[in-house]
Motif scaffolding. Sequence first.
Motif, PDB file in Angstrom:
ATOM      1  N   ASN A 113      -7.181   2.474   2.314  1.00 10.51           N
ATOM      2  CA  ASN A 113      -6.257   3.449   2.438  1.00 10.51           C
ATOM      3  C   ASN A 113      -5.509   3.223   1.377  1.00 10.51           C
ATOM      4  O   ASN A 113      -4.549   3.551   0.496  1.00 10.51           O
ATOM      5  CB  ASN A 113      -5.029   3.348   3.393  1.00 10.51           C
ATOM      6  N   HIS A 114      -5.860   2.171   0.041  1.00 11.17           N
ATOM      7  CA  HIS A 114      -5.643   2.378  -1.098  1.00 11.17           C
ATOM      8  C   HIS A 114      -6.069   2.957  -2.354  1.00 11.17           C
ATOM      9  O   HIS A 114      -6.746   3.031  -2.234  1.00 11.17           O
ATOM     10  CB  HIS A 114      -5.092   0.805  -1.775  1.00 11.17           C
ATOM     11  N   GLN A 163      -3.492  12.207  -7.800  1.00 10.53           N
ATOM     12  CA  GLN A 163      -2.719  11.652  -5.945  1.00 10.53           C
ATOM     13  C   GLN A 163      -2.436  13.188  -5.062  1.00 10.53           C
ATOM     14  O   GLN A 163      -3.051  13.087  -3.660  1.00 10.53           O
ATOM     15  CB  GLN A 163      -1.453  11.329  -6.613  1.00 10.53           C
ATOM     16  N   ASP A 199      -4.957  11.351   1.396  1.00  9.51           N
ATOM     17  CA  ASP A 199      -5.005   9.962   2.385  1.00  9.51           C
ATOM     18  C   ASP A 199      -4.425   8.606   1.302  1.00  9.51           C
ATOM     19  O   ASP A 199      -4.684   7.512   2.380  1.00  9.51           O
ATOM     20  CB  ASP A 199      -5.938   9.960   3.226  1.00  9.51           C
ATOM     21  N   ARG A 200      -4.819   8.605   0.211  1.00 15.44           N
ATOM     22  CA  ARG A 200      -4.528   6.877   0.231  1.00 15.44           C
ATOM     23  C   ARG A 200      -3.565   6.827  -1.052  1.00 15.44           C
ATOM     24  O   ARG A 200      -2.250   7.998  -1.620  1.00 15.44           O
ATOM     25  CB  ARG A 200      -5.481   6.868  -1.200  1.00 15.44           C
ATOM     26  N   GLU A 201      -3.413   5.877  -0.619  1.00 14.25           N
ATOM     27  CA  GLU A 201      -1.938   5.163  -0.936  1.00 14.25           C
ATOM     28  C   GLU A 201      -1.910   4.402  -2.964  1.00 14.25           C
ATOM     29  O   GLU A 201      -2.768   3.713  -2.842  1.00 14.25           O
ATOM     30  CB  GLU A 201      -1.117   4.060  -0.519  1.00 14.25           C
ATOM     31  N   VAL A 260      -1.444   1.818  -5.510  1.00 19.87           N
ATOM     32  CA  VAL A 260      -0.705   1.245  -4.848  1.00 19.87           C
ATOM     33  C   VAL A 260      -0.204  -0.032  -7.025  1.00 19.87           C
ATOM     34  O   VAL A 260       0.664  -0.411  -7.023  1.00 19.87           O
ATOM     35  CB  VAL A 260      -1.052  -0.242  -3.914  1.00 19.87           C
TER      36      VAL A 260
END
Length: 392
Positions: free
Chosen positions: A80-81, A131, A136-138, A140
């Motif tokens: 998820n990153h 983004q 679905d991606r965070e 970081v």
Amino acid sequence: MSRVSNIVPTETTRELLRIVRAAQPIPRIDVARRLGVHRGKITVLVRPLIDSGVLSEGSPDPSSHGVGRPPIGLSLRSENHLLIGVNIGVNQTQLGGGTVDGKVLFEENFETPSDPETTLTRIKSAIHRQQRQLPDRELVVVGISVSGPTDVADGRLLYAPHQGWKNVPVAEMLGLQVPVVVENNATAAAIYESQRRRRNTATGTAGDFVLVRAGTGIGVGLVVGGEVFRGTTDIAGEFGHMTIVAGGKSCPCGNLGCWERYASAASAVELYKGDVHRNTHLRFTDVVTRANAGERRAQMTLDRVGTHLGIGVANVICGLGVPHVVLSGDLVHGWKFIEASAHAAIARSLCGRLSRWSFVAGETQASELGGALEVAIEHYLLGVVESTKVAA
């Protein structure tokens, strides 16, 4: 006091994560061998990393053939990153995103604007756009490599001589809600080369080496024991601006006779053009193309650049005491015409005669954006280590 002595050093855990990332899935026993520790210590190290979801251990491969039960392999998890790297070059800016385990999700580039404000506005816009396309991606961390010395702690570019940018608060101007790590591009390339060595060397370790990045200018990164050496000042590694010709050509930094004025890709183009072709638009790759086609002038130009490159490399070896050097950046394209004269210049030096040195070509373009991504990944891994302190 006893509690402190029982804490596993941060460097050990971070190196474990680097090794896993380079060779995943990798059995614990192989990690222990590469780290040089007992297998039992690996169990202590990986347990909290598995419990927290940073590492996973796969089931044995049923298709594997051999005697006994196939080993279970460790892998990084980061479904998820999102980590983003940005290389702000003198001419081109590259931006790319990926996962900590090495999967590339996107890449894009644009011509670098002349001022930092416009450049950073475009970078911020590109990051936000990516983004939105990856909901679905965070995000970081963002790693940024720049052509000049930096204040890493403050996220600031101190000076980019070839762009005329001074004291640019990069992280602050981007205004992102995640850490932004700003690193000199030679150091970023050295971090990239370290990870490449972990993947490709027989020992699976980075070792000690110096990286010389030669493009528009020259920068140097030093890796000792697999870790980038930064020194105690913000200008460590600026060997491109050491004087090799007293009273020589003027440099954008304000000095005369700097190494990069004689041994960079830009200096090779300048030397090739001379007075006759002064107004001709040429790139370094054009000079290499002409050399490959048999043009004597192009070949002699690269040979001469190689001599100056070797003189500087010999100085670096003597000054740092690290005899293994890797060339990175645009100059690698002309390596076959540069190698012999560079090696000859090193061999003539005192250190060249007394040490078992090596000077080899590394990668060109991959180390640019790849270096910026590695800066982001290194920060991510350090954060993982800090959040999962391991008691031995």
